[in-house]
Design a protein around this motif. Structure first.
Motif, PDB file in Angstrom:
ATOM      1  N   ALA A   1     -27.972 -24.978  66.881  1.00 48.79           N
ATOM      2  CA  ALA A   1     -27.228 -24.982  68.142  1.00 48.79           C
ATOM      3  C   ALA A   1     -26.218 -26.121  68.175  1.00 48.79           C
ATOM      4  N   GLY A   2     -26.623 -27.289  67.718  1.00 46.35           N
ATOM      5  CA  GLY A   2     -25.696 -28.422  67.666  1.00 46.35           C
ATOM      6  C   GLY A   2     -24.554 -28.176  66.707  1.00 46.35           C
ATOM      7  N   LEU A   3     -24.853 -27.518  65.590  1.00 46.27           N
ATOM      8  CA  LEU A   3     -23.812 -27.187  64.616  1.00 46.27           C
ATOM      9  C   LEU A   3     -22.796 -26.231  65.216  1.00 46.27           C
ATOM     10  N   ARG A   4     -23.259 -25.222  65.941  1.00 47.48           N
ATOM     11  CA  ARG A   4     -22.335 -24.263  66.558  1.00 47.48           C
ATOM     12  C   ARG A   4     -21.454 -24.946  67.611  1.00 47.48           C
ATOM     13  N   GLU A   5     -22.055 -25.782  68.434  1.00 45.96           N
ATOM     14  CA  GLU A   5     -21.285 -26.469  69.470  1.00 45.96           C
ATOM     15  C   GLU A   5     -20.228 -27.381  68.855  1.00 45.96           C
ATOM     16  N   ALA A   6     -20.606 -28.104  67.824  1.00 45.53           N
ATOM     17  CA  ALA A   6     -19.656 -29.007  67.171  1.00 45.53           C
ATOM     18  C   ALA A   6     -18.532 -28.221  66.509  1.00 45.53           C
ATOM     19  N   SER A   7     -18.860 -27.072  65.901  1.00 48.49           N
ATOM     20  CA  SER A   7     -17.846 -26.245  65.250  1.00 48.49           C
ATOM     21  C   SER A   7     -16.842 -25.713  66.268  1.00 48.49           C
ATOM     22  N   LEU A   8     -17.330 -25.296  67.432  1.00 51.65           N
ATOM     23  CA  LEU A   8     -16.434 -24.835  68.497  1.00 51.65           C
ATOM     24  C   LEU A   8     -15.498 -25.948  68.941  1.00 51.65           C
ATOM     25  N   ALA A   9     -16.031 -27.156  69.054  1.00 55.77           N
ATOM     26  CA  ALA A   9     -15.211 -28.290  69.479  1.00 55.77           C
ATOM     27  C   ALA A   9     -14.139 -28.616  68.448  1.00 55.77           C
ATOM     28  N   VAL A  10     -14.481 -28.506  67.169  1.00 57.88           N
ATOM     29  CA  VAL A  10     -13.505 -28.787  66.106  1.00 57.88           C
ATOM     30  C   VAL A  10     -12.409 -27.729  66.106  1.00 57.88           C
ATOM     31  N   ILE A  11     -12.781 -26.459  66.217  1.00 59.56           N
ATOM     32  CA  ILE A  11     -11.766 -25.389  66.248  1.00 59.56           C
ATOM     33  C   ILE A  11     -10.820 -25.591  67.429  1.00 59.56           C
ATOM     34  N   ALA A  12     -11.377 -26.017  68.561  1.00 60.07           N
ATOM     35  CA  ALA A  12     -10.546 -26.234  69.746  1.00 60.07           C
ATOM     36  C   ALA A  12      -9.540 -27.365  69.548  1.00 60.07           C
ATOM     37  N   ARG A  13      -9.803 -28.276  68.615  1.00 62.04           N
ATOM     38  CA  ARG A  13      -8.886 -29.389  68.353  1.00 62.04           C
ATOM     39  C   ARG A  13      -7.731 -28.988  67.440  1.00 62.04           C
TER      40      ARG A  13
ATOM     41  N   LEU B   1     -19.780 -17.661  54.356  1.00 64.61           N
ATOM     42  CA  LEU B   1     -19.416 -17.479  55.770  1.00 64.61           C
ATOM     43  C   LEU B   1     -20.684 -17.216  56.591  1.00 64.61           C
ATOM     44  N   GLU B   2     -21.584 -18.180  56.582  1.00 65.45           N
ATOM     45  CA  GLU B   2     -22.907 -18.025  57.183  1.00 65.45           C
ATOM     46  C   GLU B   2     -22.843 -17.244  58.498  1.00 65.45           C
ATOM     47  N   ALA B   3     -23.563 -16.116  58.530  1.00 64.09           N
ATOM     48  CA  ALA B   3     -23.538 -15.251  59.716  1.00 64.09           C
ATOM     49  C   ALA B   3     -24.086 -15.960  60.943  1.00 64.09           C
ATOM     50  N   GLY B   4     -25.048 -16.868  60.735  1.00 61.94           N
ATOM     51  CA  GLY B   4     -25.605 -17.597  61.860  1.00 61.94           C
ATOM     52  C   GLY B   4     -24.630 -18.544  62.512  1.00 61.94           C
ATOM     53  N   LEU B   5     -23.488 -18.760  61.864  1.00 62.97           N
ATOM     54  CA  LEU B   5     -22.462 -19.645  62.423  1.00 62.97           C
ATOM     55  C   LEU B   5     -21.159 -18.885  62.634  1.00 62.97           C
ATOM     56  N   TYR B   6     -20.536 -18.436  61.554  1.00 64.17           N
ATOM     57  CA  TYR B   6     -19.182 -17.888  61.637  1.00 64.17           C
ATOM     58  C   TYR B   6     -19.116 -16.445  62.143  1.00 64.17           C
ATOM     59  N   ALA B   7     -20.243 -15.747  62.206  1.00 60.77           N
ATOM     60  CA  ALA B   7     -20.231 -14.393  62.763  1.00 60.77           C
ATOM     61  C   ALA B   7     -20.645 -14.361  64.225  1.00 60.77           C
ATOM     62  N   GLN B   8     -20.948 -15.522  64.782  1.00 59.54           N
ATOM     63  CA  GLN B   8     -21.324 -15.580  66.190  1.00 59.54           C
ATOM     64  C   GLN B   8     -20.109 -15.302  67.077  1.00 59.54           C
TER      65      GLN B   8
ATOM     66  N   SER C   1     -22.295  -6.480  54.736  1.00 60.78           N
ATOM     67  CA  SER C   1     -22.935  -7.008  55.943  1.00 60.78           C
ATOM     68  C   SER C   1     -22.134  -6.734  57.207  1.00 60.78           C
ATOM     69  N   GLY C   2     -20.879  -6.332  57.061  1.00 59.95           N
ATOM     70  CA  GLY C   2     -20.050  -6.118  58.240  1.00 59.95           C
ATOM     71  C   GLY C   2     -19.822  -7.397  59.020  1.00 59.95           C
ATOM     72  N   HIS C   3     -19.534  -8.464  58.334  1.00 61.01           N
ATOM     73  CA  HIS C   3     -19.351  -9.779  58.950  1.00 61.01           C
ATOM     74  C   HIS C   3     -18.324  -9.716  60.077  1.00 61.01           C
ATOM     75  N   ALA C   4     -18.669 -10.275  61.232  1.00 65.49           N
ATOM     76  CA  ALA C   4     -17.846 -10.128  62.437  1.00 65.49           C
ATOM     77  C   ALA C   4     -16.495 -10.820  62.359  1.00 65.49           C
ATOM     78  N   LEU C   5     -16.341 -11.796  61.486  1.00 62.42           N
ATOM     79  CA  LEU C   5     -15.061 -12.489  61.400  1.00 62.42           C
ATOM     80  C   LEU C   5     -14.040 -11.737  60.554  1.00 62.42           C
ATOM     81  N   LEU C   6     -14.511 -10.886  59.650  1.00 58.58           N
ATOM     82  CA  LEU C   6     -13.608 -10.220  58.716  1.00 58.58           C
ATOM     83  C   LEU C   6     -12.636  -9.237  59.374  1.00 58.58           C
TER      84      LEU C   6
ATOM     85  N   ARG D   1     -28.360 -26.008  55.159  1.00 55.53           N
ATOM     86  CA  ARG D   1     -29.046 -26.711  56.235  1.00 55.53           C
ATOM     87  C   ARG D   1     -28.076 -26.976  57.387  1.00 55.53           C
ATOM     88  N   PRO D   2     -28.573 -27.025  58.644  1.00 54.52           N
ATOM     89  CA  PRO D   2     -27.687 -27.328  59.769  1.00 54.52           C
ATOM     90  C   PRO D   2     -27.382 -28.810  59.926  1.00 54.52           C
ATOM     91  N   GLU D   3     -28.154 -29.675  59.265  1.00 56.13           N
ATOM     92  CA  GLU D   3     -27.953 -31.110  59.420  1.00 56.13           C
ATOM     93  C   GLU D   3     -26.610 -31.544  58.836  1.00 56.13           C
TER      94      GLU D   3
END
Length: 317
Positions: A168-180, A192-199, A231-236, A279-281
């Motif tokens: 969850a922290g990784l996703r929030e931080a990634s959103l903040a970086v994209i917004a910058r 393109l980890e589905a748990g992150l980039y396909a959300q 996998s039908g990745h959502a970002l593609l 790893r998410p760390e």
């Protein structure tokens, strides 16, 4: 550095007893490294540093070899977590810069990879055994000082380095970086980890960036793209529709393919970096130009050596 210890150069001959007290305690007694493997023919020719406590007792060591390699980093157990290892590493990096070396390498015990990554090192090559302990090779370019040495503002400030410990922290931080991002987003990823980039939130953030501003660019460097189509990745689909914005490549260089890390970079300002892509760390920073430039340079070198993933576009995803 805290007033409880200091780091200084050590002379191999005159300070040998103190170097031995730390290295044999950590490597030979604690980690069971054979003593004949601990001391080698390089030691007399290395530049050594030593950390001492307020009573002048040795608490940590490290060395810089003529092969431009950092090694024998050791801190006594009771002094770990107090900044001693980082101070030793910085002293060795400063010495390497003084010598005019363009980069240094090291063999990191796998559990220590995140520590070295925080100081700008990148892992490469396969895991290997050394003295019975799993290691990875790491390298660090020396064109810029380590961002970890820059003064950090109070927690919550834009320039604060955020430690990541959950998905969850990784996703929030990634959103903040994209917004910058204003001009370009670079992504170095295993698959393109589905748990992150396909959300959905991440895909929407990419869409928002790609459809505003002037000539936005998103470059995705995917080490293992083979399963993305199935996998039908959502970002593609977004990348296919906005092909003038999104570019996809995959590394072909063996070292690039074996890199362990993953990172998301906005321009040369904000980033999320994980030493282990599985790893998410990791760490995130919204205003870290020194480290961001290092990541951008690393990405661009890999990008130039990579091949285009034209087969994904051809599938009409």
């Amino acid at each position: 550095m805290t007033p409880d210890f200091r780091v200084e150069p050590a002379d191999y001959r005159t300070d040998f007893a103190d170097l031995r007290a730390v290295r044999e305690s950590v490597f030979v007694e604690e980690q069971r490294v054979p003593i004949e493997e601990e001391w080698d023919e390089l030691d007399p020719h290395c530049r050594h540093v030593i950390a001492r406590d307020a009573l002048h007792r040795p608490v940590g060591t490290g060395r810089l070899t003529p092969e431009r390699k950092i090694g024998r980093m050791a801190v006594l157990p009771e002094w770990r977590g107090k900044g001693v290892g980082g101070a030793l590493l910085e002293a060795l990096l400063d010495e390497a810069r003084r010598l005019g070396w363009p980069e240094v390498t090291l063999h990191a015990q796998t559990h220590a990879i995140p520590f070295y990554a925080r100081h700008g090192f990148e892992a490469f090559g396969e895991e290997f055994m050394e003295a019975g302990i799993p290691h990875r090779k790491m390298r660090r370019l020396l064109g810029a000082p380590d961002p970890g040495r820059r003064p950090r503002p109070a927690p919550g400030g834009d320039a604060a380095l955020q430690e990541l410990a959950s998905e969850a922290g990784l996703r929030e931080a990634s959103l903040a970086v994209i917004a910058r991002a204003r001009r370009e987003i670079r992504v170095f990823t295993r698959d393109l980890e589905a748990g992150l980039y396909a959300q959905a939130a991440l895909v929407e953030a990419f869409r928002h960036f790609a459809t505003r501003g002037r000539q936005p660019s998103v470059r995705l460097l995917v080490v293992e793209p083979e399963g993305l189509a199935a996998s039908g990745h959502a970002l593609l689909p977004l990348a296919q529709r906005l092909s003038s914005v999104f570019a996809l490549r995959t590394p072909v260089d063996p070292e690039d393919r074996q890199a362990a890390e993953s990172f998301l970079l906005a321009d040369e300002t904000a980033y999320v970096f994980r030493a282990l892509a599985t790893r998410p760390e990791g760490v995130a920073c919204l205003d870290g130009p020194a480290r961001a430039r290092q990541l951008a340079e690393s990405f661009d070198r890999r990008w130039e050596r990579a091949r285009e993933l034209s087969e994904l576009r051809a599938l009409g995803l």
